[in-house]
Design a protein around this motif. Structure first.
Motif, PDB file in Angstrom:
ATOM      1  N   THR A   1      10.027 -35.276 -15.864  1.00 32.38           N
ATOM      2  CA  THR A   1      10.935 -36.417 -15.960  1.00 32.38           C
ATOM      3  C   THR A   1      11.603 -36.449 -17.331  1.00 32.38           C
ATOM      4  O   THR A   1      10.954 -36.206 -18.344  1.00 32.38           O
ATOM      5  N   ALA A   2      12.873 -36.732 -17.362  1.00 30.25           N
ATOM      6  CA  ALA A   2      13.596 -36.805 -18.621  1.00 30.25           C
ATOM      7  C   ALA A   2      13.095 -37.977 -19.442  1.00 30.25           C
ATOM      8  O   ALA A   2      12.606 -38.963 -18.901  1.00 30.25           O
ATOM      9  N   ALA A   3      13.218 -37.838 -20.752  1.00 35.45           N
ATOM     10  CA  ALA A   3      12.670 -38.856 -21.629  1.00 35.45           C
ATOM     11  C   ALA A   3      13.660 -39.985 -21.916  1.00 35.45           C
ATOM     12  O   ALA A   3      13.708 -40.549 -22.981  1.00 35.45           O
ATOM     13  N   LYS A   4      14.481 -40.268 -20.948  1.00 36.96           N
ATOM     14  CA  LYS A   4      15.451 -41.338 -21.168  1.00 36.96           C
ATOM     15  C   LYS A   4      14.796 -42.675 -20.847  1.00 36.96           C
ATOM     16  O   LYS A   4      14.280 -42.863 -19.745  1.00 36.96           O
ATOM     17  N   PRO A   5      14.806 -43.608 -21.804  1.00 43.20           N
ATOM     18  CA  PRO A   5      14.158 -44.884 -21.524  1.00 43.20           C
ATOM     19  C   PRO A   5      14.815 -45.561 -20.324  1.00 43.20           C
ATOM     20  O   PRO A   5      16.034 -45.563 -20.199  1.00 43.20           O
TER      21      PRO A   5
ATOM     22  N   VAL B   1       0.403 -42.257 -11.243  1.00 46.77           N
ATOM     23  CA  VAL B   1       1.619 -43.046 -11.311  1.00 46.77           C
ATOM     24  C   VAL B   1       2.549 -42.575 -10.205  1.00 46.77           C
ATOM     25  O   VAL B   1       2.903 -41.403 -10.134  1.00 46.77           O
ATOM     26  N   GLU B   2       2.868 -43.499  -9.338  1.00 49.45           N
ATOM     27  CA  GLU B   2       3.788 -43.208  -8.238  1.00 49.45           C
ATOM     28  C   GLU B   2       5.135 -43.862  -8.539  1.00 49.45           C
ATOM     29  O   GLU B   2       5.158 -44.872  -9.227  1.00 49.45           O
ATOM     30  N   PRO B   3       6.247 -43.354  -8.068  1.00 53.72           N
ATOM     31  CA  PRO B   3       6.388 -42.292  -7.079  1.00 53.72           C
ATOM     32  C   PRO B   3       6.309 -40.864  -7.637  1.00 53.72           C
ATOM     33  O   PRO B   3       6.283 -39.923  -6.852  1.00 53.72           O
ATOM     34  N   GLU B   4       6.229 -40.695  -8.962  1.00 53.64           N
ATOM     35  CA  GLU B   4       6.268 -39.320  -9.475  1.00 53.64           C
ATOM     36  C   GLU B   4       5.058 -38.494  -9.034  1.00 53.64           C
ATOM     37  O   GLU B   4       5.151 -37.288  -8.887  1.00 53.64           O
ATOM     38  N   GLY B   5       3.899 -39.188  -8.892  1.00 49.98           N
ATOM     39  CA  GLY B   5       2.680 -38.455  -8.584  1.00 49.98           C
ATOM     40  C   GLY B   5       2.077 -37.810  -9.811  1.00 49.98           C
ATOM     41  O   GLY B   5       1.435 -36.758  -9.740  1.00 49.98           O
TER      42      GLY B   5
ATOM     43  N   PRO C   1       0.748 -31.691 -14.813  1.00 47.70           N
ATOM     44  CA  PRO C   1       1.169 -33.094 -14.713  1.00 47.70           C
ATOM     45  C   PRO C   1       1.003 -33.706 -13.325  1.00 47.70           C
ATOM     46  O   PRO C   1       0.622 -34.866 -13.209  1.00 47.70           O
ATOM     47  N   TYR C   2       1.311 -32.933 -12.280  1.00 41.43           N
ATOM     48  CA  TYR C   2       1.382 -33.534 -10.958  1.00 41.43           C
ATOM     49  C   TYR C   2       0.100 -33.351 -10.167  1.00 41.43           C
ATOM     50  O   TYR C   2      -0.479 -32.264 -10.105  1.00 41.43           O
ATOM     51  N   HIS C   3      -0.268 -34.426  -9.528  1.00 40.37           N
ATOM     52  CA  HIS C   3      -1.422 -34.452  -8.648  1.00 40.37           C
ATOM     53  C   HIS C   3      -1.367 -33.297  -7.657  1.00 40.37           C
ATOM     54  O   HIS C   3      -2.327 -32.571  -7.448  1.00 40.37           O
ATOM     55  N   LYS C   4      -0.174 -33.075  -7.076  1.00 41.83           N
ATOM     56  CA  LYS C   4      -0.050 -32.095  -5.995  1.00 41.83           C
ATOM     57  C   LYS C   4      -0.250 -30.655  -6.477  1.00 41.83           C
ATOM     58  O   LYS C   4      -0.457 -29.763  -5.675  1.00 41.83           O
TER      59      LYS C   4
ATOM     60  N   GLY D   1      -8.271 -42.979  -2.560  1.00 41.13           N
ATOM     61  CA  GLY D   1      -7.511 -42.768  -3.775  1.00 41.13           C
ATOM     62  C   GLY D   1      -6.024 -42.980  -3.565  1.00 41.13           C
ATOM     63  O   GLY D   1      -5.226 -42.822  -4.477  1.00 41.13           O
ATOM     64  N   ARG D   2      -5.633 -43.334  -2.338  1.00 50.79           N
ATOM     65  CA  ARG D   2      -4.214 -43.469  -2.024  1.00 50.79           C
ATOM     66  C   ARG D   2      -3.836 -44.910  -1.704  1.00 50.79           C
ATOM     67  O   ARG D   2      -2.661 -45.237  -1.620  1.00 50.79           O
TER      68      ARG D   2
END
Ligand SMILES: Cc1cc2nc3c(=O)[nH]c(=O)nc-3n(C[C@H](O)[C@H](O)[C@H](O)COP(=O)(O)O)c2cc1C
Ligand code: SF4
Ligand code: SF4
Ligand code: SF4
Ligand code: FES
Ligand code: FES
Lengths: 164, 629
Positions: free
Chosen positions: B2-6, B66-70, B110-113, B130-131
């Motif tokens: 994910t980009a670091a744009k606030p 953290v969702e939706p990113e996973g 980083p990602y769960h998947k 867990g979901r």
């Protein structure tokens, strides 16, 4: 021989609390274990006087009540300490050094598993598994779980609990 | 990434903290509170803080997603909360240092998947663990929950339900692996008006926690499966028998029962049908044998939980003499999925005789310890080395134990065997309820056999002589061997006793108690022989057979061991080689642990004498370079 508590409790001493417990039971035999569980929660053990009252309430021989209470590991016939420490000795914990944790706990408390400290602060028990095996070795103090135990952490955890 | 744009927290995000037993012990309740507070303070309108049950990866706990990113965070602490909130939840920049690190490649993931531990699993039973929030029935309903029950009640006859489960090939996950549909059919066909449906949530195997996690993480699945089973059998009363050691599971199941009743999914005339079911919770009182069906029923009746002989089988005469059926938590949790997706879908996973998936509690000497669900037939090697990430500390694999106290220890040569009921049984072990304990070169197989025997011996209900006294005899012999007092004839004696106990015991507790001994005798006989003939413990584990020595050419005389030795049996002084008094040493291993790694002066040996001075002598070893650690 099963040692009984020398508590001198009489019918009068246990009646009030038991009345409250009995009030939500019908008096069937199948209620014996839940009643014993609730009684133990109240007295922190099963006083002989209470077991006599339970026998009356359920119309069962006292010997049956004793038979059931001595069959299950959960029931204690002597008073427990204020805090109950359970060190897990399940397989996962065993493989990861539960014996050392237990030995250290015994050393720090000055008692063996199954005993209560003289000041009635702690009872030390072992448990077959608390289901937190991925954090082995584990232990609990009054239901609170501590994972990844080491001999060093024993003192820390005891210190924590005496503040609580 | 994910980009670091606030994005000022306007973006919709939910952070799910694990509130399973494992993570709670790591203070996940406090973390949840801290997150809520921080999110409120920063005024992040799009951010929700929620919780789930166990993800199965308790070793990395407390965990959060953290969702939706996973995005998956491991080993979170309260101190990490400000950074998670400010960097990720507010600015959209995930906190890299909390990513899970692969134990093999050391890569941060980083990602769960993408985590191997998860992506090689196939989750049916644990699909929701867990979901979703296990304390909200709405979450379960949103995943299609209770639709299977509806389908059964509205579109299927009980016979059709039984047929579907039979066709799926589902076998009991409580240990024995009996076909679930057939069990239901026996009970349905048994004469009697009152029938009982019982869920076995006693989970006695010490080292297994999937039933616990399922009940804590997705209690409604179990209730739905149980209600479908009761409908199929024509039962209007149900019991869930839960271990008293599982307070959180008890709490969540009770809450789920209440919610389900309120929605009309339990109670009278469920979903407007003429089917009614009332479920009661019974807490066990600490007796392993109560996991056995007839003992469990005796315990519900308020009696001593002792097994009885069969026939009569519970299907015809069980609880209070009425037709009864007992199923394990996982068997029941599978049922709603079979109904929803169909028997064929379920049967397409697994092997010819063992369909579907199995859940294991992967523990012991393994990098990724936790709960895994894998298709039946997967080779052990894949579980241990790929999902489990191998043995930590570059130690050597020795054995894997399945089936708990009834099972056996399998050596390396079995690692390529498929995992299913038949293969494990052929190897002398069993599927059991799913404990899988990995052992490395430091685990002594004689000690493990002794450990299991001490467990079954203490848990024997005492009804049969072979089980009550035979296990005690075996235990005495094993203890003797571990103390270095074994006799050459002990091996044959153990073998004979074991076979006699198997043949002469009433219930499976006695019938399987010798398995850990018999399998270790079969696969690790050399370890028994070393203990008996050479008084040597090859794993350097049996306390009576090991000694600690301080090597005079390595010791720097730093005094750390001396200060930490609980037996005060180390002599030494500044710049003097320290010496252990072997008579007084209690072999606790503290000196080995505390001696700085760069000195490495303490050794542990068995049946070996190391040449050391009798008294402290001046240090001659050169100081290792300070940079080395
Ligand atoms: C000593 C002993 C302990 C057992 N413990 C359990 C247990 O904790 N959980 C369980 O589901 N089954 C346990 N079982 C197996 C049950 O008796 C029974 O076979 C199982 O609950 C049936 O459910 P299933 O057909 O869904 O597997 C145990 C059996 C024995 C002999
Ligand atoms: S085999 Fe053991 S546990 Fe089972 S009934 Fe006999 S004595 Fe009891
Ligand atoms: S093993 Fe323990 S008792 Fe023996 S010398 Fe080392 S620290 Fe002391
Ligand atoms: S054995 Fe190790 S810890 Fe003990 S004095 Fe020597 S160097 Fe220090
Ligand atoms: S074996 Fe110790 S928590 Fe399960
Ligand atoms: S309890 Fe959190 S992952 Fe298991």
């Amino acid at each position: 021989m099963i040692p009984l508590a020398k508590d001198n409790l009489t019918k009068a001493d246990v009646q009030d609390k038991l009345k409250g417990i009995f009030s939500h039971y019908k008096g069937n035999q199948e209620e014996l274990i839940p009643i014993l569980q609730e009684t133990q929660e109240n007295f922190r053990y099963l006083p002989a006087a209470a077991m006599r009252e339970i026998a009356d309430f359920l119309h069962m021989p006292e010997s049956t009540i004793f038979g059931v209470s001595t069959f299950y590991a959960q029931f204690k016939l002597t008073p427990l300490g204020k805090k109950i420490i359970r060190v897990c000795r399940g397989t996962a914990c065993h493989v990861r050094g539960a014996a050392k944790v237990l030995a250290e706990m015994e050393k720090q408390l000055g008692i063996k598993a199954g005993q209560t400290t003289d000041d009635m602060e702690y009872t030390l028990e072992t448990v077959a598994c608390i289901g937190a095996c991925a954090l082995a070795p584990t232990m609990t103090i009054d239901g609170e779980t501590y994972g990844k135990m080491t001999t060093k952490k024993v003192a820390e955890v005891l210190g924590d609990s005496s503040k609580a | 990434m994910t980009a670091a744009k606030p994005d000022n927290g306007n973006k919709q995000r939910t952070i799910f903290i694990c509130q399973g037993t494992g993570c709670i012990s790591g203070k996940s309740l406090e973390i949840t509170e801290a997150l809520k507070k921080a999110v409120a303070e920063h005024g992040l309108p799009g951010v929700k803080v929620d919780f789930t049950g166990c993800h199965g990866f308790c070793e990395q706990g407390p965990v959060a997603i953290v969702e939706p990113e996973g995005i998956f965070y491991a080993c979170v602490s309260v101190a990490d909360v400000p950074e998670i909130v400010e960097s990720h939840l507010r600015d959209g920049k995930p906190v890299e240092r909390l990513f899970y690190k692969d134990p093999v490649s050391d890569e941060a993931i980083p990602y769960h998947k993408d985590i191997k531990f998860y992506n090689m699993q196939q989750r049916i039973i644990l699909r929701n663990c867990g979901r979703l929030n296990p304390e909200r029935i709405e979450d379960y309903i949103a995943t299609g929950g209770y639709e299977s029950l509806k389908k059964c009640l509205k579109e299927m006859t009980p016979e059709q339900v039984i047929e579907e489960v039979k066709r799926s090939g589902l076998r009991g996950r409580g240990g024995a692996g009996f076909p679930t549909g057939m069990k239901w059919e026996f009970c349905r066909n048994a004469p009697g008006d009152q029938k009982y449906m019982i869920c076995n949530a006693d989970e006695g195997d010490p080292g297994a926690f999937m039933d616990r996690s399922t009940m804590e993480g997705d209690p409604h699945t179990v209730l739905e499966g149980m209600t479908i089973a009761a409908y199929a059998m024509g039962s209007s009363e149900g019991y869930i028998y839960i271990r008293a050691e599982y307070p959180l599971a008890v709490k969540r199941v009770r809450l789920a029962l209440k919610q389900s009743e309120e929605k009309g999914f339990l109670g009278d005339n469920i979903m407007g049908s003429d089917f009614s079911l009332h479920i009661h919770v019974k807490e066990g009182a600490g007796a392993f044998v109560c996991g056995e069906e007839t003992a469990l029923m005796a315990s519900i009746e308020g009696k001593r939980g002792m097994p009885r002989s069969r026939p009569p089988f519970p299907a015809t005469s069980g609880l209070w003499g009425k037709p009864s059926n007992i199923n394990n938590v996982k068997s029941l949790a599978t049922v709603p999925v079979i109904i929803a997706k169909g028997a064929d879908w379920y049967a397409s996973t697994g092997t010819e005789k063992s369909k579907g998936t199995c859940v294991f509690a992967l523990t012991g000497k393994i990098a990724n310890s936790g709960l895994i669900e894998v298709p039946m037939g997967i080779p052990l090697r894949k579980i241990i080395y790929e999902i489990g990430g191998g043995i930590p500390g570059s130690k050597k694999f020795k054995a894997v134990q399945t089936g708990g106290p009834s099972g056996g220890c399998l050596p390396e040569s079995y690692l390529d065997q498929p995992v299913d009921y038949e293969s494990l049984a052929a190897a002398g072990s069993m599927m059991g309820s799913g404990g899988m304990v990995v052992m490395d070169e430091e685990t002594c197989m004689v000690d493990i056999a002794r450990y299991f025997l001490s467990f079954t011996q203490a848990e024997s209900c005492g009804k049969c002589v072979p089980c009550r006294i035979g296990t005690k005899q075996m235990l005495d012999i094993l203890e003797r061997i571990c103390r270095g007092e074994g006799q050459p004839e002990d091996i044959d004696l153990l073998q004979q006793l074991g076979e006699n106990i198997k043949a002469g015991s009433l219930c499976q507790l006695g019938q399987t108690a010798p398995n850990p001994v018999l399998t270790t005798l079969r696969y690790f006989r050399d370890e028994y022989e070393a203990h008996i003939n050479e008084k040597r413990c090859p794993a350097l584990s049996c306390v009576k057979l090991i000694s600690f020595y301080i090597l005079p050419d390595k010791c720097q005389g730093c005094g750390i061991c001396l200060r930490n030795c609980p037996a005060e049996c180390i002599a030494g002084d500044k710049r003097m080689v320290h010496v252990i008094d072997q008579e007084k040493c209690v072999r606790c291993g503290t000196c080995l642990e505390v001696c700085p790694e760069r000195f490495g002066a303490v050794v542990k040996v068995s049946a070996e004498k190391v040449d050391v001075p009798d008294e402290p002598i001046p240090v001659t070893a050169e100081k290792p370079a300070a940079s080395a650690t």
